[in-house]
Design a protein around this motif. Structure first.
Motif, short mmCIF file in Angstrom:
data_model
loop_
_atom_site.label_atom_id
_atom_site.label_comp_id
_atom_site.label_asym_id
_atom_site.label_seq_id
_atom_site.Cartn_x
_atom_site.Cartn_y
_atom_site.Cartn_z
N LEU A 159 0.55 -1.45 -0.58
CA LEU A 159 0.11 0.07 0.17
C LEU A 159 0.62 1.57 0.12
CD1 LEU A 159 -2.59 -0.95 2.20
CD2 LEU A 159 -2.59 -0.43 -0.13
N TYR A 160 1.85 1.11 1.14
CA TYR A 160 3.21 2.92 0.65
C TYR A 160 3.61 2.74 -0.38
CZ TYR A 160 6.11 5.56 2.86
OH TYR A 160 7.27 6.87 3.18
N ASN A 161 4.46 1.86 -1.00
CA ASN A 161 4.87 1.62 -1.84
C ASN A 161 3.77 2.11 -3.47
OD1 ASN A 161 7.67 1.28 -0.84
ND2 ASN A 161 7.38 -0.56 -1.05
N SER A 162 2.89 1.52 -3.48
CA SER A 162 1.89 2.21 -4.60
C SER A 162 1.76 3.42 -4.50
CB SER A 162 0.91 0.42 -4.48
OG SER A 162 1.51 -0.26 -4.82
N LEU A 163 1.04 3.64 -3.49
CA LEU A 163 0.68 5.58 -3.03
C LEU A 163 1.69 6.19 -3.86
CD1 LEU A 163 -1.27 6.81 -2.71
CD2 LEU A 163 -1.04 6.52 0.00
N ASP A 164 2.94 5.79 -3.12
CA ASP A 164 4.35 6.62 -3.53
C ASP A 164 4.28 7.00 -4.72
OD1 ASP A 164 5.98 8.32 -2.10
OD2 ASP A 164 7.87 6.60 -2.92
N VAL A 165 4.27 5.41 -5.50
CA VAL A 165 4.99 5.78 -6.86
C VAL A 165 3.72 5.98 -7.40
CG1 VAL A 165 5.26 4.10 -8.42
CG2 VAL A 165 6.06 3.52 -6.70
N SER A 166 2.36 5.41 -7.22
CA SER A 166 1.23 6.06 -7.94
C SER A 166 1.30 7.71 -8.30
CB SER A 166 -0.07 5.69 -7.88
OG SER A 166 -0.74 6.24 -8.24
N ALA A 167 1.86 8.16 -6.75
CA ALA A 167 1.60 10.06 -6.54
C ALA A 167 2.44 10.25 -7.71
CB ALA A 167 1.54 9.94 -5.34
N LYS A 168 3.62 9.95 -7.59
CA LYS A 168 4.30 10.23 -8.50
C LYS A 168 4.36 10.28 -10.13
CE LYS A 168 8.42 9.50 -4.97
NZ LYS A 168 8.95 8.82 -4.88
N THR A 169 3.99 9.54 -10.69
CA THR A 169 3.41 9.04 -11.90
C THR A 169 1.68 9.19 -12.47
OG1 THR A 169 3.03 6.85 -11.32
CG2 THR A 169 5.91 7.99 -11.80
N TRP A 170 0.50 9.38 -11.76
CA TRP A 170 -0.33 9.25 -12.15
C TRP A 170 -1.00 10.35 -11.62
CZ3 TRP A 170 -2.94 7.99 -16.16
CH2 TRP A 170 -3.83 7.10 -15.60
N SER A 171 -2.01 11.41 -12.40
CA SER A 171 -2.76 12.44 -11.75
C SER A 171 -3.01 11.95 -10.84
CB SER A 171 -2.20 13.41 -12.67
OG SER A 171 -3.13 12.96 -13.54
N PRO A 172 -4.47 11.46 -11.47
CA PRO A 172 -5.35 11.68 -9.73
C PRO A 172 -5.48 11.02 -8.81
CG PRO A 172 -5.94 10.05 -12.10
CD PRO A 172 -4.44 10.45 -11.64
N THR A 173 -3.75 10.71 -8.04
CA THR A 173 -3.43 9.93 -6.87
C THR A 173 -2.36 11.04 -5.90
OG1 THR A 173 -1.73 8.93 -7.26
CG2 THR A 173 -3.46 8.34 -7.70
N THR A 174 -2.44 11.13 -4.39
CA THR A 174 -1.77 11.83 -3.96
C THR A 174 -1.51 11.42 -2.85
OG1 THR A 174 -1.58 14.16 -3.07
CG2 THR A 174 -3.17 13.30 -2.67
N THR A 175 -0.31 11.31 -2.10
CA THR A 175 -0.03 11.39 -1.07
C THR A 175 0.13 12.23 0.22
OG1 THR A 175 2.30 11.78 -0.95
CG2 THR A 175 1.87 9.32 -1.22
N VAL A 176 -0.57 11.83 1.55
CA VAL A 176 -1.15 12.66 2.55
C VAL A 176 -0.38 11.46 3.88
CG1 VAL A 176 -2.64 13.67 4.19
CG2 VAL A 176 -2.95 13.17 1.87
N THR A 177 0.50 12.26 4.54
CA THR A 177 1.25 11.75 5.73
C THR A 177 0.44 11.78 6.73
OG1 THR A 177 3.23 13.68 5.73
CG2 THR A 177 3.16 11.72 4.44
N GLY A 178 0.40 11.40 7.78
CA GLY A 178 -0.25 12.08 9.39
C GLY A 178 -0.35 13.52 9.64
N ASP A 179 1.43 13.79 9.47
CA ASP A 179 1.51 15.30 10.07
C ASP A 179 0.86 16.62 9.15
OD1 ASP A 179 3.36 14.49 8.44
OD2 ASP A 179 4.70 15.19 8.89
N GLU A 180 1.05 15.88 7.87
CA GLU A 180 0.35 16.13 6.50
C GLU A 180 -1.46 16.55 7.34
OE1 GLU A 180 3.42 15.95 2.99
OE2 GLU A 180 1.42 14.68 3.40
N LEU A 181 -2.07 15.81 7.40
CA LEU A 181 -2.94 15.61 7.43
C LEU A 181 -3.80 16.22 9.30
CD1 LEU A 181 -5.64 15.08 7.03
CD2 LEU A 181 -5.52 12.64 8.18
N MET A 182 -2.99 16.17 10.04
CA MET A 182 -3.07 16.86 11.27
C MET A 182 -2.96 18.31 10.52
SD MET A 182 -3.93 17.26 13.71
CE MET A 182 -3.88 15.65 15.11
N ASP A 183 -2.02 19.05 10.24
CA ASP A 183 -1.74 20.49 9.47
C ASP A 183 -2.89 21.18 8.89
OD1 ASP A 183 -0.26 22.71 9.59
OD2 ASP A 183 -0.15 22.67 7.56
N THR A 184 -3.49 20.28 7.92
CA THR A 184 -4.80 20.56 7.26
C THR A 184 -5.66 20.59 8.05
OG1 THR A 184 -3.76 18.88 5.65
CG2 THR A 184 -6.24 19.92 5.09
#
Length: 401
Positions: A159-184
């Motif tokens: 799950l981690y690697n797929s999302l990481d690669v997809s966010a870098k190479t496929w525009s409909p996906t993005t990554t959100v980490t725990g601290d980024e989510l809290m900040d938002t």
């Protein structure tokens, strides 16, 4: 005598500092949790912990007899209580420092909200906040973590690697980490967005080892759209094109692949984005904010699936214009769709206005989501095609009858 006294004095001073390994934790006493799932169970929280089975991933033991991970469940009134309660079934104390993925069940995210869970994990000193957060779409988080995956034998790593690669190479996906989510969640002028994950195929086979013993697996995990939140509760989902537009507006797109329709003929031209960036500025006109978005896109021709000659600069310029129109359309449709369906600012326009004019934003921040619906947004795109691949014109016209 003086030397001895100095030595004893030094020892007495240093001795309290030599505390030793008072907080040591032996690996053979810990259960390493890589995936954490949170679901609703009545009025309580159900926690699912994906824990590594050391003997199955050890190179010396060879593995292959059992599954590389196991899953423990517990239900309690709060997150940390449920995690501690896992010791009722786990022979080892759950170790949280290596969490790679946090998955919320859709029902929990809609009805309970995710803030309390994120806050508890941020407060917990043993949990690092660099894990990725996802929402299980139309299913429970426990089912997502229960699915065995090929290529990556540990599902949480997959799950981690797929999302990481997809966010870098496929525009409909993005990554959100725990601290980024809290900040938002605690920042004014923006609402959270999290990538969704769903199970495709036979759910009943997903937790069995037979799921990875065939070329075509009975069930697999698939990232699907972006989940839209109001404060900390899930309120809906973006489509694939809306997700693309969102990521272009936010400047999340790194590389991707897309297409435009061929001019004056049927078919399409596929273009590979090499790099892209989004410039966001706020200007005030007659006391009202206007957001200006400008996307700069550098791409190359991937394929030509029509009878369109691309061997001239005029043809390249025509494709660049079509690409610019497509980018503007994606952004505009995404913003208008979010306004119409969800009425929340997930794009962070409020943040940009605050940075530009804090006094103005402080006057409207209490009802910013209503202000967002009438916000004037200007769109601009600049697309450059730098390469056409290893061919100039397509040889489709030369095909034999």
């Amino acid at each position: 005598m003086k030397t001895s006294l100095r030595l004893i004095s030094c020892i007495l001073v240093i001795l309290p500092l030599l505390t030793g390994c008072w907080d040591r934790q032996e690996l053979n006493e810990l259960g390493i949790m890589l995936g954490l799932g949170v679901d609703k169970d009545g009025d309580q929280i159900k926690v699912s912990a994906q824990v590594v089975v050391p003997s199955e991933i050890s190179s010396k033991s060879g593995g292959g007899i059992g599954t590389p991970v196991t899953q423990y469940h517990a239900t309690a009134a709060s997150l940390l209580e449920a995690i501690q309660k896992l010791t009722e079934t786990s022979p080892r104390r759950i170790f949280m420092s290596h969490i790679r993925i946090l998955v919320f069940g859709e029902e929990f995210a809609r009805e309970e909200g995710i803030y309390d869970v994120i806050e508890a994990l941020m407060r917990e000193p043993t949990a690092r906040p660099d894990y990725y957060v996802m929402v299980a779409r139309k299913t429970k988080a426990a089912d997502v973590l229960n699915l065995l995956t090929p290529l990556e034998n540990i599902p949480a790593e997959k799950l981690y690697n797929s999302l990481d690669v997809s966010a870098k190479t496929w525009s409909p996906t993005t990554t959100v980490t725990g601290d980024e989510l809290m900040d938002t969640m605690i920042s004014p002028g923006i609402q959270p967005v999290i990538t969704g994950i769903e199970i495709i195929g036979n759910h009943k086979k997903s937790g069995e080892k037979s799921n990875i013993e065939s070329i075509v697996v009975p069930a697999h995990l698939n990232t699907t759209g972006l989940a839209v939140f109001h404060k900390d509760k899930l309120i809906g989902w973006l489509t694939e094109n809306e997700s693309k537009g969102f990521n272009y507006v936010r400047g999340n797109v790194k590389t991707t692949v897309g297409h435009v329709d061929c001019p004056n003929t049927q078919g399409s031209v596929t273009m590979k984005t090499l790099r892209t960036s989004t410039d966001r500025k706020v200007k005030f006109i007659q006391g009202e904010p206007v957001v200006h978005l400008k996307v700069k896109n550098v791409s190359s021709i991937g394929s030509v699936e029509c009878k369109f000659e691309i061997g001239s600069m005029s043809a390249i310029h025509e494709l660049e214009k079509l690409s610019e129109e497509r980018l503007v359309e994606l952004m505009k449709n995404s913003v208008n769709s979010v306004r119409r369906k969800f009425h929340v600012d997930i794009f962070g326009f409020g943040q940009e206005i605050y940075r530009s004019n804090p006094k103005f934003f402080n006057k409207v921040k209490d009802n910013w989501d209503q202000q967002f619906e009438d916000l004037d947004v200007k769109y601009e795109a600049n697309s450059q095609i730098r390469r056409v691949g290893t061919l100039d014109n397509s040889f489709q016209n030369e095909l034999k009858e």
